[in-house]
Design an enzyme around this catalytic site. Sequence first.
Site, PDB file in Angstrom:
ATOM      1  N   GLU A   1       0.838  -1.195   0.000  1.00 32.96           N
ATOM      2  CA  GLU A   1       0.000   0.000   0.000  1.00 32.96           C
ATOM      3  C   GLU A   1       0.877   1.250   0.000  1.00 32.96           C
ATOM      4  OE1 GLU A   1      -3.658  -0.143   2.106  1.00 32.96           O
ATOM      5  OE2 GLU A   1      -3.637  -2.320   2.285  1.00 32.96           O
TER       6      GLU A   1
ATOM      7  N   ASN B   1      -6.226  -2.838   0.320  1.00 35.65           N
ATOM      8  CA  ASN B   1      -7.274  -3.607   0.971  1.00 35.65           C
ATOM      9  C   ASN B   1      -7.292  -3.428   2.493  1.00 35.65           C
ATOM     10  OD1 ASN B   1      -9.486  -5.172   0.452  1.00 35.65           O
ATOM     11  ND2 ASN B   1      -8.410  -7.121   0.588  1.00 35.65           N
TER      12      ASN B   1
ATOM     13  N   ARG C   1     -11.828  -8.383  -4.925  1.00 31.77           N
ATOM     14  CA  ARG C   1     -10.956  -8.336  -3.747  1.00 31.77           C
ATOM     15  C   ARG C   1     -11.775  -8.667  -2.507  1.00 31.77           C
ATOM     16  NH1 ARG C   1      -6.266  -5.359  -4.332  1.00 31.77           N
ATOM     17  NH2 ARG C   1      -5.713  -6.357  -2.358  1.00 31.77           N
TER      18      ARG C   1
END
Length: 295
Positions: free
Chosen positions: A3, A193, A285
């Site tokens: 991320e 996520n 996802r």
Amino acid sequence: MPEGHSVHRLARQFQDVFGGRPLDVSSPQGRFAAGAELLTGHIMVDAAAHGKQLFLRFDHQLFLHVHLGLYGAWSFGGDSSFTGASSIGAPRRIGERESGSAADDGKYSGPPAPVGAVRVRLVSDHGWADLRGATTCAAITSAEAAAVLDRLGPDPLHNRPGDRDEFIRRLRRRKTAVALLMMDQSVLAGVGNIYRAEVLFRQAVDPWTPGSSIDVETAGRLWDDTVDTMSDGVRDGRIVTTPSTLWTGGGAAAPDADAHFVYKRDGMPCRACGTLVGMTEIGARKLYWCPGCQI
């Protein structure tokens, strides 16, 4: 996929170990041979991140543009002055915790033989960096770099004047579920996520709420909490979204099992209300949420 906080840490690392130095650039694998030829011998001036995109700018105004994607990873090594995490990217442990230094305690005599499919290798007089498995690895012009940035939403880790309002505008103009919008890089750059699941939980937002139904105040809280949690990630080198009052073991750092509220805790009791944490797929996802708190 790493991320945004990991990519910002990468940019800092590159600036620290390569900034202002001429680099030998090669492609042991061969796939980046033409790009390496354009960059080799030039000075890396600065390194910058926006969302999950990394840009290394060289003194002739060409950039090395890298997006790690699901499988990309950088590894580093060098002498005792070449400090930093030795590997950032996939594979990684939960929370994207980084491994330690790969310094050679002053005995550095050059990079080792390439291991695996090394797309690009950067070498200075003090150390080296190898890239494997990236989705994007390209030598691009300033105009091409600007075009990449134009496609992205605001980055919470920059948090520049106007970014908060721009995020609110982009979120609220769409009827798409907010869970999808939080990971849409044209709306919000850098969130993946884990941050998506955790910020929506922390702000008690139903993941299926259309962006257009999110009020301005709630959208602002989503931005602010994303800024806070991602900034913590840059500082700590891992994603921890829970307060220390929830950590077990009495240590100064959160055990991995205690680091998150809902991410990968499906079937376990919510830390706030006791409802079992849910998991489903949205946009291909996995989405984790609490059906009790996020209504």
